[in-house]
Motif scaffolding. Structure first.
Motif, short mmCIF file in Angstrom:
data_model
loop_
_atom_site.label_atom_id
_atom_site.label_comp_id
_atom_site.label_asym_id
_atom_site.label_seq_id
_atom_site.Cartn_x
_atom_site.Cartn_y
_atom_site.Cartn_z
N ILE A 11 -4.15 3.71 6.71
CA ILE A 11 -3.84 2.67 5.72
C ILE A 11 -3.17 1.48 6.39
CG2 ILE A 11 -2.40 2.15 3.71
CD1 ILE A 11 -2.85 5.08 2.82
N HIS B 64 -6.62 6.35 -0.63
CA HIS B 64 -5.68 5.26 -0.93
C HIS B 64 -5.99 4.75 -2.34
CE1 HIS B 64 -3.58 1.34 0.62
NE2 HIS B 64 -2.77 2.12 -0.05
N ALA C 253 -2.56 0.72 -3.71
CA ALA C 253 -3.04 -0.39 -2.89
C ALA C 253 -3.09 -1.65 -3.74
CB ALA C 253 -4.41 -0.08 -2.32
N GLY D 84 0.79 -1.22 0.00
CA GLY D 84 0.00 0.00 0.00
C GLY D 84 0.82 1.26 0.00
N SER E 147 -8.64 -1.83 -1.23
CA SER E 147 -8.75 -0.84 -0.15
C SER E 147 -10.06 -0.08 -0.26
CB SER E 147 -7.58 0.15 -0.23
OG SER E 147 -7.74 1.17 0.74
#
Length: 675
Positions: free
Chosen positions: A139, A62, A53, A49, A57
């Motif tokens: 994240i 992200h 990603a 990530g 995600s």
């Protein structure tokens, strides 16, 4: 060591596959694991990530990989773990794609010229931005819960965001996030330039240290909440990279790089697991073209010889890589490590010499010149077969020096008051401190001292520092008996720097300085003045001593390799100071390392053959036959000596403080186990 976590006291075999987005399009979890098993890897580092990603995600900030059509990352991770392969998630929060930047331009790094770094649609994110400080942790939390890896590898962390792949270091970030935080901490405005003589810049370096430490603590706190057994690079483990570069090739592509980086990681932070990885590719520009297979094999030999692990890093998957030429020798070394993994558990060196490195971080900002003096001493110690560790100067304060009898400070110009006092105590207790050039003339924050910072050297006052000297020498004179390598030589040349100094009463001064004379036709090419300024001094200090060399022989040894410099340093160590080394008939092209298990139950001697290195190329080394290794040995003779690569006994004899090993043939490397 408290071995409560899975990563401690473990023999690592790491393969890092830096996956491109397209590698997830046809990802086959079973094949991915089979390739790792073919390498005998027990750990894999895989992109997860940050920039993209590699899983599904659900976070708004992200960016999701566009090619998630093959087996999911979750499936890959489970398949690896089911096969006994630990998975480390690689994350990188240094950049985001343009659409996210356009939503939040205030998150971007801003150079002193007022520019962002836009690298082909990837915008560099300021370390102090909300993205890095808040959303990055969100994240990480999602990855722990959804992907469930065994650890995290944080790439391009901290202030490395100022590094542009093409244009290099772009300067101190001037964004409002950095301005506000620096003002809150120090009540000052950010400096515009990396000027080590600027007190505000020194405060900025302190600011960097404090904010990065806080960031790492926040990540560790998150891990403790979510999954305490997760490994976190760089807190729990350190990992350097042995790569090659087009820019500064002479300075970056040296043959000892694997050994040197591992020594630095291992002995600057002995409380952490340490490794270095062999980078497959030829610089960032050519990530799909591999360096020489012989260089890759040599690097792994260096890692193992110095108590490290088998560790390899490439771009892309193993099954679709475009240059697999190094796979065979790498697999051979990984297999050797698997077969002897009980012998590669956190071994420590038997070195009594510590060589101090002035570079503070991998991403040096350019405020310090290349430390040629340090590398000259590194080369000399290796070539003359001294057993030594390397320690970063900024790590000294938190370490114990009790295992060492000698500390070498090769032009370590910035030295804190605490470090100076620590080194004086070391000499007072019986140690030898060797300092060269402008060592300790500045404190850790680059404030000029009125005098040299080390009392043990016996320097009363440093005067003028001459630079750019040519046609200067030292007359050996009455010191001839201490310098047997100069039996037919009366003068030693000096190039570039000499520090004039006054010394305290009782300091022994050796040789005499001949200042520069005219560079002219031969009829006039001779000096007319010989001074009483010395080439080196020795000062008794408590039970130990301080040795000062007011010039930089190591720099010339590294840059030019002329015999005067190496011979001077070698005679100083061996004949003047009597520092022990490994003897026998080993040629200078052989590296020798002596390590042992932490409990002292087993010793290991590794030999590495560098005859395959020529100019900048690496070839198959030429076998060296009939070697005798005479190792300093102060304990009972071993019961047995056995070659691990050859699986056969090694003849040995012991007596007079020496263990003598007889090695019939040395190919790339030899590893002898002493029980």
């Amino acid at each position: 060591m408290n071995n409560q976590y899975w990563w401690q006291d473990r023999a690592w075999r790491i393969v890092q596959t830096n996956l491109r987005e397209i590698d997830m399009a046809d990802m086959d979890a079973g094949e991915y694991v089979r390739q790792l098993q073919d390498f005998n890897a027990n750990t894999v580092i895989i992109n997860t990530g940050g920039i993209a990603a590699s899983y599904d995600s659900h976070l708004p900030f992200h960016a999701r990989n566009r090619f998630l059509t093959g087996d999911s990352l979750k499936t890959v991770v489970r398949a690896c773990q089911d096969a006994g392969i630990r998975v480390i998630s690689r994350v990188d929060f240094s950049k985001v794609r343009t659409p996210l930047y356009e939503q939040h331009p205030e998150w971007a790094y801003v150079s002193p010229r007022g520019e962002i770094i836009n690298y082909h649609g990837l915008i560099h994110m300021c370390f102090n931005s909300e993205y890095q400080q808040k959303y990055a942790l969100d994240i990480l939390r999602e990855i722990i819960r959804d992907v469930d890896p065994d650890g995290f590898f944080l790439n391009m962390g901290g202030y490395s965001v100022a590094l542009d792949y093409t244009r290099g270091y772009q300067g101190i970030c001037q964004c409002e996030n950095c301005r506000r935080r620096f003002r809150e901490m120090f009540g000052l405005e950010l400096p515009l330039a990396d000027d080590p003589d600027d007190p505000v810049y020194q405060k900025y370096k302190e600011f960097q240290d404090l904010t990065v430490d806080e960031y790492y603590r926040n990540i560790k706190a998150l891990i403790r909440q979510e999954k305490p057994e997760l490994l976190f690079f760089p807190i729990d483990m350190l990992r350097g990279e042995i790569g090659t570069f087009f820019d500064g090739a002479d300075r970056n592509n040296y043959m000892y790089k694997g050994s040197e980086l591992l020594k630095l990681e291992k002995y600057s932070s002995p409380e952490k697991v340490a490794s270095v990885t062999s980078v497959d590719f030829i610089d960032m520009w050519y990530r799909h073209a591999a360096v020489s297979p012989h260089e890759q094999e040599l690097r792994l030999a260096q890692m193992l010889a110095n108590g490290g692990f088998a560790d390899f890093y490439q771009v892309g998957r193993l099954d679709n890589h475009h240059d697999r030429s190094a796979y065979a020798p790498l697999k051979k070394m990984f297999r050797y490590h698997r077969d002897h993994e009980e012998d590669y558990h956190a071994n420590l060196s038997a070195a009594g010499v510590a060589l101090i490195c002035p570079w503070e971080t991998y991403w040096n900002k350019g405020e310090q010149r290349f430390p040629a003096e340090y590398y000259g001493w590194y080369y000399l110690l290796t070539q003359q077969h001294y057993l030594f560790d390397c320690i970063r100067a900024n790590a000294l304060e938190r370490l114990s020096l009790e295992k060492y009898h000698t500390v070498i400070l090769p032009d370590i110009q910035n030295l804190s008051d605490a470090c100076a006092a620590m080194l004086d105590d070391f000499a007072q207790a019986g140690g030898t401190v060797i300092a060269t050039g402008e060592t300790a003339l500045w404190d850790a924050r680059r404030k000029k001292r009125p005098n040299i910072g080390l009392q043990c050297l016996g320097v009363e006052k440093i005067g003028y520092v001459g630079r750019g000297y040519l046609s200067a020498y030292f007359e050996i004179g009455n010191s001839k008996a201490m310098f047997p390598r100069f039996a037919e030589t009366d003068w030693i040349y000096l190039h570039d720097v000499y520090c004039y100094a006054a010394y305290r009463s009782g300091v022994r001064q050796h040789m005499r300085f001949i200042p520069p004379h005219r560079h002219s036709p031969p009829e006039d090419a001779y000096p007319t003045n010989i001074t009483d300024y010395p080439a080196f001094t020795v000062n008794a200090f408590g039970k130990g001593q301080g040795v000062y060399v007011p010039w930089k022989p190591g720099a010339d040894h590294y840059q030019y390799g002329f015999p005067h410099m190496g011979s001077f340093m070698a005679d100083l160590l061996e004949s003047v100071l009597g520092i022990e080394r490994v003897t026998g008939n080993l040629p200078e092209v052989v590296e020798v390392e002596h390590t042992r298990r932490p409990d002292g139950s087993v010793d290991y001697v590794h030999l590495i053959n560098y005859t395959g290195h020529s100019q900048r190329s690496y070839f198959r080394p030429v076998p060296i036959r009939g070697l005798v290794v005479e190792l300093p040995w102060r304990k009972a003779p071993p019961r047995s000596a056995r070659s691990m690569p050859r699986d056969k006994p090694v003849r040995f004899e012991s007596g007079g403080g020496v263990l003598r090993l007889f090695v019939d043939e040395l190919e790339l490397f030899e590893a002898i186990r002493l029980d």
